[in-house]
Write an enzyme that holds these catalytic residues in place. Structure first.
Site, PDB file in Angstrom:
ATOM      1  N   GLU A  43      10.721  -8.351  -4.286  1.00 48.60           N
ATOM      2  CA  GLU A  43      10.814  -9.205  -3.111  1.00 48.60           C
ATOM      3  C   GLU A  43       9.778 -10.306  -3.310  1.00 48.60           C
ATOM      4  O   GLU A  43       8.615 -10.001  -3.603  1.00 48.60           O
ATOM      5  CB  GLU A  43      10.484  -8.425  -1.837  1.00 48.60           C
ATOM      6  CG  GLU A  43      10.661  -9.309  -0.605  1.00 48.60           C
ATOM      7  CD  GLU A  43      10.162  -8.687   0.698  1.00 48.60           C
ATOM      8  OE1 GLU A  43       9.464  -7.662   0.632  1.00 48.60           O
ATOM      9  OE2 GLU A  43      10.472  -9.254   1.762  1.00 48.60           O
ATOM     10  N   ARG A 268       5.855   6.208  -8.406  1.00 49.63           N
ATOM     11  CA  ARG A 268       5.118   4.975  -8.640  1.00 49.63           C
ATOM     12  C   ARG A 268       3.770   5.275  -9.287  1.00 49.63           C
ATOM     13  O   ARG A 268       3.266   6.398  -9.230  1.00 49.63           O
ATOM     14  CB  ARG A 268       4.921   4.233  -7.327  1.00 49.63           C
ATOM     15  CG  ARG A 268       4.133   5.040  -6.305  1.00 49.63           C
ATOM     16  CD  ARG A 268       3.467   4.179  -5.229  1.00 49.63           C
ATOM     17  NE  ARG A 268       3.928   2.832  -5.203  1.00 49.63           N
ATOM     18  CZ  ARG A 268       4.645   2.311  -4.211  1.00 49.63           C
ATOM     19  NH1 ARG A 268       4.995   3.051  -3.184  1.00 49.63           N
ATOM     20  NH2 ARG A 268       4.987   1.053  -4.233  1.00 49.63           N
ATOM     21  N   LYS A 278       0.498  -3.788  -1.557  1.00 49.37           N
ATOM     22  CA  LYS A 278       0.538  -5.242  -1.380  1.00 49.37           C
ATOM     23  C   LYS A 278      -0.333  -5.667  -0.203  1.00 49.37           C
ATOM     24  O   LYS A 278      -1.030  -6.662  -0.266  1.00 49.37           O
ATOM     25  CB  LYS A 278       1.976  -5.680  -1.084  1.00 49.37           C
ATOM     26  CG  LYS A 278       2.812  -5.980  -2.316  1.00 49.37           C
ATOM     27  CD  LYS A 278       4.151  -6.567  -1.867  1.00 49.37           C
ATOM     28  CE  LYS A 278       5.114  -6.677  -3.038  1.00 49.37           C
ATOM     29  NZ  LYS A 278       6.442  -7.159  -2.615  1.00 49.37           N
TER      30      LYS A 278
END
Length: 565
Positions: A43, A268, A278
Site C-alpha cells: 500500500e 512476518r 509502520k
RNA sequence: UGACCGAUGGUGUAAUUGGCAACACGUCUGAUUUUGGUUCAGAAGAGUUCUGGUUCGAUUCCAGAUCGGUCAACCA
C-alpha cells in the site's frame, strides 16, 4: 567383493520451506498448469522496511526459482492515506534490492471499473446489499466472537433498491458514511470477517491516480482477491494476520465464479532491538527521534541502504532466516553477520583514526614524506594496491596505547614495539603529558630496516596498529551508529511506558576523525573498511569541504570482549 | 470467551514425509595472520510443550490438555 555404488544420492533439495512445498505439489497435480505467478502488493502509504524485504525476496525469489513472474501491484484503495511519494520510494527500494517487475506495474485502482461491475453482479445475485447503518451502528450490531451479530434492517431490501442506491453512491448522492455496500454472508459466523463485511464505502476524496472520478472505494477484502484473480496470480503470499480473511477471499472469488488464486500466509519478520510497525516508524520520523525515513538507524530499506547495507547482504539475510508460520524474533546479530560477510569480500581497506593521539617518531627526518604501499583488499587481490603518505608525526588510536598494559595487551606501551601497518616497527620511548596528566604525545623510535612492515632479522612483533599521517591526513565527520533501542523487544513495554522509552541514547555519536588522503575521492557507491574498526560508507551529506562517513557495523572484536571480562 | 493458526538448543530454520535431532547465527577453546578482522580446527548447548494412543519404532500420525499468536476499522 563389495561393489561400491557410484549412484549419486538423490540430489533432492533439503529443507525447502512450506510455501515451495505447496508450489511443488501444485506443479505435480497441475493445479495452475505448472504456472507460478506471484505479486508484491504494497500500500503506498509508507516506506518499505526490512520486513517487506523478506516478502519481496520471497515473492520475487519464488517466481524466479520456478520460472514464473512477479507483478508489482500498488494496493491503492484508500485515497486518504496514500500518495505518489510512497509509490516512488517503493519502486526505488525494490529495484535497489535487485528485482524487476518489467512492465507489470499495476494498481488496484486500475481495476475499479471491473470491481464495480462485479459488485453489481453480486447485488443482482442477492449476495450484496446497500446498508444504511452508520459505522457505530454497524459495530454495535456485529456482536463479538461468542455472540452472533444482528442482521441489518437493510439486509432484505430488494435487489432493485440496492442496485439503485449503489448507483446513487457512485454518483455522489450520499454523504460520507451514510451508506455502504455489504456482502450478504452470515451475521452469526464465528469468523468475524464473514459477518456481512463492508465491500464499498463512500469517500469524497481525491485519489492520487483516479483523481475525482470515484467517491466510493473498495475495501481491501473485496479488492485484493479480485485483483489477484484479474492478474491470474497463482500463489497470493501474505502475512499471518490475513489467515482469518482467507474464507472471505475465497468466498468472493467463488460467488463471482472467476479464476481462483490461492492465498498462503507466512509469519512476518521481527527483528530484535527494533520496531517494525509502520505506525511506530512514522512516529519516530514525525517526532524527530530520527532524521527521516532514511536515517541509518531505521530498519527501512532506504535506511539500511544509507547505513551501508548491500542488496546482496539483505537478500542473503532473507534467504537465511527462512519462511515458516510460527512467530519469530530474529537476532540483529544475524543481520550484522550478513553485512560483514558481504562487506569483507568487497570493502576497500583504508586507515582512519577515530580517536587520535599524536605519535612522534624522534629518529625520523622532519620534512620527509614517503609513500608506502598498501593492499586495498586482502580478500581480493584484483582490487590492487595504493600508496599512503608516512611522516614524522602521525596519529594513532588512543586505545592503541596503554601506559600500564595488562598481560595480554599487545599494542603500544612504554618500551614495547609494534608494527605500524604497512610502515615500520616502532618502539615507544616515552610520553609527554599535559598538566592534567593527559597524554599529549607518544614518542617512539623506528627501525629503518623494517620498512614495509617486516624486519630482516625475522623479529616478530605481536601487535599491528593503524595510523594516519598528521600532516597529510584529512579530517572527516564520522557517524557512529548503533542499535536504536536498548531493549530487545521495545514493543514489550512496562506499565506506563511505551517503545520510545527504550530508545538508545547512544544510537548516534558524531566524531571528527582523521582519515588517509585516499578518501578525499571517496564515493557513495564504494564500501570501505576502516582497518581494525569497522565497515563504513560515504554519506550523501558530504560536500567538497566536508567528508562524512557512516558506520555500517563494527568489525568483530574479540579483544574488547576479553578485556572487559 | 468463539474461529483460525502455531509450539524442536539462547535465536532462527531443517530432519529423505514414521527410522534413534542437522545447519546457520550467537557463545567458548585453540591454530594461522602485517586488521585482536578473515580463514581453519574444535567444544559446550535441545531429546523435540505436556499426557495418553497407534506402531517394532513417533519431532513426524491420532486424541486431549497447556502455552503463545491473529481476528470484533466504513485501514491494509
Amino acid at each position: 567383493m563389495e561393489i561400491k555404488s557410484t549412484e549419486p544420492k538423490e540430489p533432492r533439495e533439503k529443507g525447502i520451506h512450506f510455501i515451495h512445498q505447496i508450489i511443488e505439489d501444485d506443479n505435480k497435480t497441475g493445479k495452475f498448469e505448472q504456472r507460478v505467478h506471484t505479486r508484491f502488493p504494497p500500500e503506498p502509504n509508507g516506506y518499505l522496511h526490512i520486513g517487506h524485504a523478506k516478502s519481496i525476496c520471497l515473492n520475487f525469489g519464488t517466481a524466479a526459482k520456478y520460472g514464473g513472474l512477479t507483478n508489482l501491484r500498488f494496493d491503492d484503495t484508500n485515497p486518504t492515506t496514500e500518495d505518489t511519494e510512497y509509490v516512488d520510494s517503493i519502486r526505488d527500494d525494490i529495484r535497489w534490492l535487485g528485482f524487476s517487475w518489467d512492465d507489470r506495474e499495476y494498481y488496484a485502482s486500475d481495476y475499479f471499473e471491473q470491481l464495480y461491475a462485479w459488485a453489481v453482479e453480486l447485488i443482482r445475485k442477492g449476495k450484496a446489499y446497500v446498508c444504511d447503518m452508520s459505522a457505530e451502528e454497524m459495530s454495535a450490531n456485529r456482536g463479538n466472537p461468542s455472540v452472533p451479530g444482528k442482521e441489518s434492517p437493510s439486509r432484505n431490501r430488494s435487489v432493485k433498491e440496492s442496485l439503485d442506491l449503489f448507483e446513487g453512491m457512485r454518483k455522489g448522492e450520499f454523504k460520507e458514511g451514510e451508506k455502504t455496500l455489504r456482502a450478504k454472508i452470515d451475521m452469526a459466523s464465528p469468523n468475524m470477517h464473514m459477518r456481512d463485511p463492508v465491500m464499498y464505502r463512500i469517500m469524497h476524496a481525491h485519489h492520487h491516480r483516479t483523481g475525482d472520478k470515484w467517491c466510493i472505494y473498495p475495501m481491501y477484502d473485496y479488492a485484493h482477491g479480485q485483483c489477484d484473480s484479474i492478474e491470474k496470480i497463482t500463489h497470493s503470499i501474505c502475512t499471518l494476520e490475513f489467515e482469518v480473511h482467507r474464507p472471505l477471499y475465497d468466498w468472493f472469488v467463488k460467488e463471482l465464479g472467476i479464476y481462483a488464486p490461492q492465498q498462503i500466509e507466512f509469519a512476518r519478520l521481527n527483528l530484535s532491538y527494533t520496531v517494525m510497525s509502520k505506525r511506530k516508524l512514522l512516529q519516530l520520523v514525525k517526532e524527530n527521534y530520527v532524521n527521516g525515513w532514511d536515517d541509518p538507524r531505521m530498519p527501512t530499506i532506504c535506511g539500511l541502504r544509507r547505513r551501508g547495507y548491500t542488496p546482496e547482504s539483505l537478500r542473503n539475510f532473507a534467504e537465511i532466516i527462512g519462511v515458516a508460520k510460527r512467530d519469530n524474533v530474529i537476532d540483529v546479530a544475524l543481520l550484522e553477520h550478513c553485512v560483514r560477510e558481504d562487506l569483507n569480500k568487497r570493502a576497500f581497506r583504508v586507515m582512519a583514526v577515530l580517536n587520535p593521539v599524536k605519535l612522534v617518531i624522534d629518529n625520523y627526518p622532519e620534512d620527509t614524506v614517503e609513500m608506502l604501499d598498501a593492499i586495498n583488499n586482502p580478500e581480493d587481490p584484483e582490487m590492487g594496491t595504493r600508496q599512503i603518505p608516512f611522516s614524522k608525526e602521525i596519529y594513532i588510536e588512543k586505545d592503541d596505547f596503554m601506559e600500564n598494559p595488562s598481560k595480554k595487551y599487545y599494542r603500544l606501551s612504554p618500551g614495547a614495539e609494534v608494527r605500524l601497518r604497512y610502515a615500520y616497527f616502532v618502539k615507544c620511548t616515552h610520553v609527554v603529558k599535559d598538566s592534567d596528566g593527559e597524554i599529549t604525545e607518544i614518542h617512539c623510535t623506528l627501525d629503518p630496516a623494517s620498512r614495509g612492515g617486516n624486519s630482516p632479522d625475522g623479529r616478530k612483533v605481536q601487535g599491528t596498529i593503524h595510523w594516519v599521517s598528521a600532516t597529510k591526513g584529512e579530517q572527516a565527520e564520522v557517524r557512529l551508529y548503533d542499535r536504536l533501542f536498548v531493549k530487545e523487544n521495545p514493543d514489550d513495554a512496562e506499565e506506563g511506558k511505551d517503545f520510545k522509552d527504550y530508545l538508545n541514547a547512544d544510537s548516534l555519536k558524531l566524531i571528527t576523525a582523521v582519515v588517509e588522503p585516499y578518501l578525499k575521492d571517496a564515493d557513495t557507491n564504494m564500501k570501505y573498511q576502516f582497518e581494525r574498526i569497522g565497515y563504513f560508507c560515504f554519506d550523501k551529506d558530504s560536500s567538497t569541504e566536508k567528508l562524512v562517513f557512516n558506520r555500517t557495523v563494527t568489525l568483530k572484536d574479540s579483544w574488547t570482549k576479553q578485556a572487559t571480562k
